[in-house]
Design a protein around this motif. Structure first.
Motif, PDB file in Angstrom:
ATOM      1  N   ILE A  93      39.188  45.053  42.647  1.00 46.82           N
ATOM      2  CA  ILE A  93      40.356  44.924  41.777  1.00 46.82           C
ATOM      3  C   ILE A  93      41.653  44.652  42.493  1.00 46.82           C
ATOM      4  N   VAL A  94      42.737  44.225  41.700  1.00 43.05           N
ATOM      5  CA  VAL A  94      43.684  43.977  42.400  1.00 43.05           C
ATOM      6  C   VAL A  94      44.984  44.059  41.403  1.00 43.05           C
ATOM      7  N   GLU A  95      46.293  44.092  42.389  1.00 40.39           N
ATOM      8  CA  GLU A  95      47.424  44.104  41.751  1.00 40.39           C
ATOM      9  C   GLU A  95      47.792  42.919  41.141  1.00 40.39           C
ATOM     10  N   SER A  96      48.952  42.927  40.396  1.00 41.97           N
ATOM     11  CA  SER A  96      49.435  41.683  39.636  1.00 41.97           C
ATOM     12  C   SER A  96      50.401  40.733  40.460  1.00 41.97           C
ATOM     13  N   CYS A  97      51.143  41.292  41.588  1.00 44.19           N
ATOM     14  CA  CYS A  97      51.789  40.380  42.425  1.00 44.19           C
ATOM     15  C   CYS A  97      51.055  40.247  43.735  1.00 44.19           C
ATOM     16  N   ILE A  98      49.684  40.342  43.848  1.00 44.31           N
ATOM     17  CA  ILE A  98      49.272  40.320  45.296  1.00 44.31           C
ATOM     18  C   ILE A  98      49.362  39.189  46.129  1.00 44.31           C
ATOM     19  N   VAL A  99      49.476  37.892  45.417  1.00 44.03           N
ATOM     20  CA  VAL A  99      49.723  36.746  46.159  1.00 44.03           C
ATOM     21  C   VAL A  99      51.123  36.049  46.260  1.00 44.03           C
ATOM     22  N   SER A 100      51.935  36.624  45.313  1.00 43.65           N
ATOM     23  CA  SER A 100      53.184  36.184  44.954  1.00 43.65           C
ATOM     24  C   SER A 100      54.394  37.253  44.987  1.00 43.65           C
ATOM     25  N   ASN A 101      54.211  38.020  45.792  1.00 45.41           N
ATOM     26  CA  ASN A 101      54.999  39.274  45.927  1.00 45.41           C
ATOM     27  C   ASN A 101      56.647  38.695  46.078  1.00 45.41           C
ATOM     28  N   LYS A 102      56.961  37.867  46.756  1.00 45.08           N
ATOM     29  CA  LYS A 102      58.516  37.502  47.198  1.00 45.08           C
ATOM     30  C   LYS A 102      58.948  36.927  45.739  1.00 45.08           C
ATOM     31  N   THR A 103      58.255  36.064  45.230  1.00 44.12           N
ATOM     32  CA  THR A 103      58.787  35.433  44.038  1.00 44.12           C
ATOM     33  C   THR A 103      58.500  36.127  42.566  1.00 44.12           C
ATOM     34  N   ARG A 104      57.731  36.983  42.755  1.00 39.10           N
ATOM     35  CA  ARG A 104      57.245  37.699  41.610  1.00 39.10           C
ATOM     36  C   ARG A 104      56.490  37.107  40.526  1.00 39.10           C
ATOM     37  N   GLU A 105      55.891  36.150  40.724  1.00 42.90           N
ATOM     38  CA  GLU A 105      54.900  35.010  39.863  1.00 42.90           C
ATOM     39  C   GLU A 105      53.561  35.967  39.919  1.00 42.90           C
ATOM     40  N   ILE A 106      53.343  36.219  38.508  1.00 44.10           N
ATOM     41  CA  ILE A 106      51.950  36.887  38.293  1.00 44.10           C
ATOM     42  C   ILE A 106      50.639  36.278  38.763  1.00 44.10           C
ATOM     43  N   SER A 107      50.139  37.111  39.435  1.00 49.11           N
ATOM     44  CA  SER A 107      48.580  36.657  40.054  1.00 49.11           C
ATOM     45  C   SER A 107      47.572  36.813  38.941  1.00 49.11           C
ATOM     46  N   TYR A 108      46.495  35.664  39.055  1.00 44.21           N
ATOM     47  CA  TYR A 108      45.640  35.724  38.097  1.00 44.21           C
ATOM     48  C   TYR A 108      44.432  35.842  38.936  1.00 44.21           C
ATOM     49  N   LEU A 109      43.419  36.740  38.285  1.00 42.17           N
ATOM     50  CA  LEU A 109      41.933  36.778  38.944  1.00 42.17           C
ATOM     51  C   LEU A 109      40.883  36.157  38.018  1.00 42.17           C
ATOM     52  N   PHE A 110      40.086  35.524  38.758  1.00 43.97           N
ATOM     53  CA  PHE A 110      38.990  34.675  38.222  1.00 43.97           C
ATOM     54  C   PHE A 110      37.526  35.131  38.959  1.00 43.97           C
ATOM     55  N   PRO A 111      36.936  36.157  38.237  1.00 38.87           N
ATOM     56  CA  PRO A 111      35.857  36.709  38.832  1.00 38.87           C
ATOM     57  C   PRO A 111      34.814  35.702  38.794  1.00 38.87           C
ATOM     58  N   LEU A 112      33.976  35.728  39.654  1.00 35.55           N
ATOM     59  CA  LEU A 112      32.798  34.744  40.043  1.00 35.55           C
ATOM     60  C   LEU A 112      31.527  35.172  39.071  1.00 35.55           C
ATOM     61  N   TYR A 113      31.307  36.489  38.896  1.00 31.73           N
ATOM     62  CA  TYR A 113      30.251  36.916  38.107  1.00 31.73           C
ATOM     63  C   TYR A 113      30.632  37.948  37.033  1.00 31.73           C
ATOM     64  N   LEU A 114      29.995  37.783  35.976  1.00 31.36           N
ATOM     65  CA  LEU A 114      30.197  39.087  34.832  1.00 31.36           C
ATOM     66  C   LEU A 114      29.151  40.004  34.505  1.00 31.36           C
ATOM     67  N   TYR A 115      29.443  41.265  34.560  1.00 31.04           N
ATOM     68  CA  TYR A 115      28.517  42.108  34.338  1.00 31.04           C
ATOM     69  C   TYR A 115      28.639  42.591  32.771  1.00 31.04           C
ATOM     70  N   PRO A 116      27.569  42.749  32.263  1.00 30.30           N
ATOM     71  CA  PRO A 116      27.427  43.465  30.889  1.00 30.30           C
ATOM     72  C   PRO A 116      28.535  44.751  30.570  1.00 30.30           C
ATOM     73  N   GLY A 117      28.797  45.047  29.414  1.00 31.20           N
ATOM     74  CA  GLY A 117      29.811  46.084  29.184  1.00 31.20           C
ATOM     75  C   GLY A 117      30.943  45.699  28.792  1.00 31.20           C
ATOM     76  N   LYS A 118      31.621  46.746  28.044  1.00 31.22           N
ATOM     77  CA  LYS A 118      33.039  46.614  27.449  1.00 31.22           C
ATOM     78  C   LYS A 118      34.131  47.273  28.225  1.00 31.22           C
ATOM     79  N   GLY A 119      34.165  47.028  29.502  1.00 26.93           N
ATOM     80  CA  GLY A 119      35.067  47.627  30.101  1.00 26.93           C
ATOM     81  C   GLY A 119      35.054  48.955  30.775  1.00 26.93           C
ATOM     82  N   ASP A 120      33.644  49.380  31.081  1.00 28.03           N
ATOM     83  CA  ASP A 120      33.613  50.663  31.742  1.00 28.03           C
ATOM     84  C   ASP A 120      33.805  50.416  33.096  1.00 28.03           C
TER      85      ASP A 120
END
Length: 234
Positions: free
Chosen positions: A135-162
């Protein structure tokens, strides 16, 4: 293909609103803070002053402490987070103290997975892309300019957020079926999810790509050009 069309399920990184409190290099130190926070024998004022906590209209210390004190399995919410590139720390990931857990997407990263990280806008030039297993924090790849980072997972697991489920689960690729179908038709065989993922990551790191699309990359998510040549793709 626009990156958000390639990976339909995506989100911004976790926004704790109080990372100095819920994130630490040392799990023991973090656990001690949480223990003190949920100990209602201590006054709210002492806890607030001790940890430098600030309230707002959506978060009140008293309510958060009461809520957390009710959880018998409170110590099950510690996990690893990629806070900055190559910087993995401990986080206490509970809704009572973390503002936006993003668990509807982040739970996919609590199992074996790969995630692509990038930003939507890059005002100082495009160099914001990375990969992760956590899991990652919101400014992981753009801390200096504070642009929000987006995560794109390669795989999806079943469930509703557990986030902390340990059940063995069947995963599926988080890839647009139309893209996979098109590539399979052109290449004469279907590339694996990992091959597509690696190709995208290499394109985003290409200096030629970054120069050619520099102006566009300042205003929106990256778009990925796919080659028709399988050997070049490979």
């Amino acid at each position: 293909w626009k990156i958000t069309d390639i990976f339909p399920v995506n989100c911004t990184g976790i926004d704790t609103a109080r990372h100095k409190f819920v994130i630490d290099f040392d799990k023991y130190a973090l656990k001690r803070r949480i223990e003190m926070f949920r100990d209602l024998s201590m006054s709210d004022e002492i806890v607030q002053q001790a940890f430098g906590l600030k309230e707002n209209y959506m978060w009140r210390i008293k309510k958060a402490r009461i809520d957390l004190s009710k959880f018998k399995d409170w110590d099950a919410y510690f996990t690893k987070i990629l806070y900055r590139p190559f910087d993995i720390r401990e986080i206490y990931l509970h809704d009572s103290v973390v503002w936006r857990t993003r668990k509807e997407v982040m739970h996919h990263m609590m199992k074996e997975n790969l995630g692509l990280l990038t930003c939507r806008q890059n005002t100082l030039g495009f160099h914001h892309t990375f990969v992760c297993e956590n899991i990652v924090e919101s400014c992981i790849v753009s801390n200096k300019t504070r642009e929000i980072s987006y995560l794109f997972p390669l795989y999806l697991y079943p469930g509703k957020g557990d986030m902390f489920s340990q059940e063995a689960q069947q995963r599926k690729p988080n890839l647009n079926p139309k893209l996979v179908e098109t590539l399979a038709e052109v290449y004469g065989k279907e590339p694996t999810p990992e091959e597509i993922f690696y190709y995208i990551y290499s394109i985003l790191y290409s200096n030629i790509y970054r120069s050619k699309y520099a102006e566009f990359l300042k205003i929106d998510f990256p778009k990925v050009p796919f080659t028709r040549n399988y050997e070049l793709f490979s």
